[in-house]
Each structure stands twice: as structure tokens, then as C-alpha cells.
Design an enzyme around this catalytic site. Structure first.
Site, PDB file in Angstrom:
ATOM      1  N   CYS A 222      -2.867  65.021 101.866  1.00  0.00           N
ATOM      2  CA  CYS A 222      -2.714  64.743 103.295  1.00  0.00           C
ATOM      3  C   CYS A 222      -2.056  63.378 103.481  1.00  0.00           C
ATOM      4  O   CYS A 222      -2.365  62.417 102.774  1.00  0.00           O
ATOM      5  CB  CYS A 222      -4.063  64.789 104.001  1.00  0.00           C
ATOM      6  SG  CYS A 222      -4.831  66.410 103.921  1.00  0.00           S
TER       7      CYS A 222
ATOM      8  N   CYS B  42      -7.114  64.342  94.654  1.00  0.00           N
ATOM      9  CA  CYS B  42      -7.019  65.558  95.462  1.00  0.00           C
ATOM     10  C   CYS B  42      -5.588  66.059  95.431  1.00  0.00           C
ATOM     11  O   CYS B  42      -4.641  65.277  95.493  1.00  0.00           O
ATOM     12  CB  CYS B  42      -7.439  65.277  96.904  1.00  0.00           C
ATOM     13  SG  CYS B  42      -7.418  66.768  97.932  1.00  0.00           S
TER      14      CYS B  42
ATOM     15  N   CYS C 208      -4.213  60.115 104.006  1.00  0.00           N
ATOM     16  CA  CYS C 208      -5.418  59.996 103.176  1.00  0.00           C
ATOM     17  C   CYS C 208      -5.122  59.206 101.901  1.00  0.00           C
ATOM     18  O   CYS C 208      -4.213  59.567 101.134  1.00  0.00           O
ATOM     19  CB  CYS C 208      -5.929  61.391 102.832  1.00  0.00           C
ATOM     20  SG  CYS C 208      -7.290  61.365 101.665  1.00  0.00           S
TER      21      CYS C 208
ATOM     22  N   CYS D 251     -21.924  60.863 102.152  1.00  0.00           N
ATOM     23  CA  CYS D 251     -20.625  61.525 102.034  1.00  0.00           C
ATOM     24  C   CYS D 251     -20.307  61.625 100.536  1.00  0.00           C
ATOM     25  O   CYS D 251     -20.296  60.619  99.830  1.00  0.00           O
ATOM     26  CB  CYS D 251     -19.576  60.700 102.771  1.00  0.00           C
ATOM     27  SG  CYS D 251     -17.937  61.419 102.694  1.00  0.00           S
TER      28      CYS D 251
HETATM   29  S1  SF4 Z   1      -8.035  64.443 103.539  1.00  0.00           S
HETATM   30 FE1  SF4 Z   1      -6.611  65.854 102.478  1.00  0.00          FE
HETATM   31  S2  SF4 Z   1      -5.838  64.699 100.679  1.00  0.00           S
HETATM   32 FE2  SF4 Z   1      -7.658  63.595 101.456  1.00  0.00          FE
HETATM   33  S3  SF4 Z   1      -9.359  64.354 100.187  1.00  0.00           S
HETATM   34 FE3  SF4 Z   1      -9.310  65.606 102.095  1.00  0.00          FE
HETATM   35  S4  SF4 Z   1      -8.012  67.388 101.581  1.00  0.00           S
HETATM   36 FE4  SF4 Z   1      -7.647  65.820 100.002  1.00  0.00          FE
END
Ligand code: SF4
Length: 381
Positions: A115, A111, A118, A104
Site C-alpha cells: 500500500c 508485506c 504504508c 495490535c
Molecule cells: S496497509 Fe497494506 S502494505 Fe501495509 S501491512 Fe496492511 S496490507 Fe500490507
């Protein structure tokens, strides 16, 4: 500044060699030394023309990423934390299974999508990774594992762009990296074994279908716009109707005849049978051939969320399967090593800044190495 050859796909490397007055087949040789054999020192590339071998150190380098930390789980999962400078670190996770071994890979430091569930999203966005930084994770993992396993055979059979970052928001760096993964002179992975996971950057999904159609996974997490707006803020820009249409348009180019929808199971948020029925209705309405992968939530301190109970996940999966949608529950891996995306990077963020200060003073980076947890086993036999 010399060029980092990890930044080039084969076409880029051929153009680089041509600028040095060498033919394309020299680029193929160089490419194979780097990616297939894991060699970074030009003097070890014995079949390269001597004048090229002697010229390269003054114009090029093969530069991987420093490993800040490694955590190995009792189940064989290994997480590496790589230093990408300026106090930023990214993670790659190796997940061995009976019939495959998956890496992965991260595409960004932090990011911007944010989210709700996350850990990476909670840390905010720092910067895009370069092509070389994306590939350095695979380059290191593949050749380090070969060394530990004492094999010359390929170890990593699958790559998922599912680590830190939204890969389709770093498109320019992503595409050459994917091409190296697929290239027979590189890692030789089939398009079915390389997956890009997106939270739904609709315009870029169409471009990916044209430029490098690998397997597609979509982080769905909710069956309606109101809930998805809260969990995946990008939904406000590209709502479910547009996302579903983009999935349908992607499939004719895709190496698989379905899209994988990832659905993180959050206790009391998106995990009731009403949500399951709404999910069935959504994929039927839009006619998207799909599989659904239910992901038990990996809690982290700032989330304020809980993992759905095992029975709730099972009931949700049964409901979807009964409706004819192939649904699997992802095995939790690496529970003993904070395997949730971004957790280790978050844990060491402060220490990473310490690393920088130490590095400037020329002190030993090993002081911040994360200890392997008790009971974890080595990957090497
Ligand atoms: S889950 Fe959402 S916040 Fe987390 S790395 Fe993926 S796109 Fe970005």
C-alpha cells in the site's frame, strides 16, 4: 528439533499429547499454564503428571520472541519490536484506553501488498510468521504487562490483526492463532473483541467466515477503483465490486452486524468532499452496513504523502455522518514513538542485521536497544 507449543491451538496440543500417550485433559492443563499463566518452564507446571513433565523438555519447548526494542509513548502506548530472525523484525503495539486495552499484532515480516501510504508496504515482503510467532506477541505483551501492573487479571481486552502484514495472506498460521485468542482455556477473548483487518483478499474473507468469524475491518482508503488501484495495489486483483460483495457475504457469520472500513486520510489525494460523496454512494450501492474509521496519516520519510489537515478530516467525517454513515476519527496515538505500522521495524532494519552479526559472535544484543524518549512514562504504577 523440538516442537514449539506456541504453534498449537488446543486441538493441536491435544493431538500432540496423545502422541506422547497422554489424554486430552493434560493438554488443557498445559495450554492453561502457557497462555493463562505465562509459564514457559515445564518444571514449574506443578499439576502436570510427573512423567509428562519429565518427558516434555526432550520433545517440546515454549519459545517466545526476543524483544529487540521497546518504545513507550507519553500517552501510554507501547510498541515492541520482536526479532524473528534472518534480519527481520515485527512490531506489536499496546494501546490502553479508558474502557479497553488493545494489542495490535503483526502477521508477516514485511508485506507483499505494498500500500502506497504504508511504511511496512515500502519495506517489501520477507516471510509469513508462524502461528507461534503471531501468538508470541500476545503472550509476551499480556504477561509482561501483568507483571508490570502487578495483577493476575487479564490486561489485554482486544486484539486487532492490524500490524505488519496482510493476515489473510497468511491464513494457515492465522486461524490457529485466532482460535487460541478465543479459547476459554487460552485468552478467552470474545469474537467481537478480535478483529482481522484485510486489504481485501476476497476468497479468504469467505473462508474466514466459515472457519473463524471474528470482527472484520477492511482497509478501503478510496471510493473508486481508479484511486484504490493506486493506493492499494491488491485492488487490481479484487476490485471494489467484488470486495463489497465479499463484505456482504461475511456479515451473516460475523459477531457484529457491520463491517468497519478503514480510510487513511491523505492530503489532496482522497480527502475531498467529492471523495466523501463517492464513498457514501459506494456503500449505498452495495448495501453494506458499515462504520467508517478515518485514520490521520502517520507520515514517514519515503512516502511523499502528507497528513490531511484536521479541518478537512472533520469536514469529511461530518459529510459521512450527515449521510447516516457512522464515522469516527481515530485518535492519533503514540505520535512521539513512530507508532505508524512498520516504522520502527524500518528504522532498525539495518541495526537488526547488526544484531544478527553480534549474536553470531555471542555479543550483547542490548547494544541496539532503542532508548525510551524523554518524558515517556512507564506503564507500571
Ligand atoms: S496497509 Fe497494506 S502494505 Fe501495509 S501491512 Fe496492511 S496490507 Fe500490507
Amino acid at each position: 528439533m523440538t516442537a514449539n507449543l506456541l504453534d498449537f491451538d488446543l486441538e493441536g496440543l491435544a493431538a500432540f499429547c496423545e502422541r506422547l500417550g497422554h489424554q486430552r485433559f493434560r493438554a488443557v492443563q498445559l495450554f492453561r499454564w502457557i497462555h493463562q499463566r505465562g509459564v514457559a518452564r515445564f518444571e514449574e507446571m506443578t499439576d502436570l503428571a510427573r512423567d509428562l513433565r519429565e518427558r516434555l523438555p526432550s520433545v517440546a519447548r515454549v519459545q517466545g520472541l526476543p524483544v529487540l526494542a521497546e518504545q513507550a509513548s507519553a500517552d501510554g502506548t507501547i510498541k515492541w519490536l520482536f526479532d524473528v530472525g534472518d534480519g527481520n523484525a515485527v512490531e506489536a503495539v499496546y494501546i490502553p484506553e479508558d474502557d479497553r486495552a488493545t494489542l495490535c499484532v503483526s502477521s508477516q515480516a514485511g508485506c507483499a501488498v505494498g500500500c502506497r501510504f504504508c511504511s511496512t508496504g515500502h519495506q517489501g515482503f520477507s516471510r509469513h510468521l508462524t502461528t507461534g510467532e503471531i501468538l508470541a506477541q500476545l503472550w509476551y505483551a499480556e504477561h509482561e504487562l501483568r507483571r508490570r501492573l502487578q495483577t493476575r487479571e487479564r490486561v489485554i481486552s482486544n486484539v486487532v490483526m492490524m500490524g505488519m502484514g496482510e493476515p489473510l495472506q497468511n491464513y494457515a498460521a492465522l486461524i490457529p492463532a485466532l482460535r487460541v485468542m478465543l479459547d476459554d482455556h487460552g485468552y478467552g477473548l470474545s469474537r467481537r473483541r478480535v478483529t482481522v483487518s484485510t486489504s481485501g483478499v476476497v476468497p479468504m474473507m469467505q473462508r474466514l467466515a466459515q472457519d473463524c468469524p471474528v470482527a472484520l475491518a477492511v482497509s478501503l482508503h478510496a471510493p473508486d477503483d481508479a484511486l484504490r488501484d493506486r493506493l492499494v495495489p491488491l485492488n487490481r486483483k479484487y476490485p471494489l465490486h467484488e470486495l463489497m460483495q465479499a463484505c456482504r457475504r461475511y456479515l451473516p457469520a460475523a459477531p457484529r452486524d457491520f463491517v468497519t472500513f478503514e480510510y487513511c486520510m491523505l492530503d489532496g489525494i482522497n480527502d475531498t468532499l467529492t471523495h466523501a460523496d463517492a464513498l457514501v454512494a459506494l456503500v449505498r450501492e452495495h448495501g453494506v452496513p458499515c462504520k467508517i474509521n478515518l485514520i490521520p496519516f502517520n507520515p514517514f520519510p519515503a512516502s511523499g504523502l502528507r497528513r490531511s489537515p484536521r479541518l478537512a478530516v472533520k469536514a469529511f467525517a461530518d459529510r459521512l455522518n450527515a449521510a447516516g454513515i457512522v464515522t469516527t476519527i481515530r485518535k492519533t496515538r503514540g505520535d512521539d514513538i513512530d507508532a505508524a505500522c512498520g516504522q520502527l521495524a524500518g528504522d532498525v532494519q539495518d541495526r537488526t542485521r547488526v544484531v544478527q552479526r553480534l549474536a553470531r559472535r555471542g555479543e550483547d544484543l542490548a547494544v541496539v536497544r532503542v532508548q525510551r524518549p524523554q518524558g515517556a512514562r512507564e506503564v507500571a504504577p
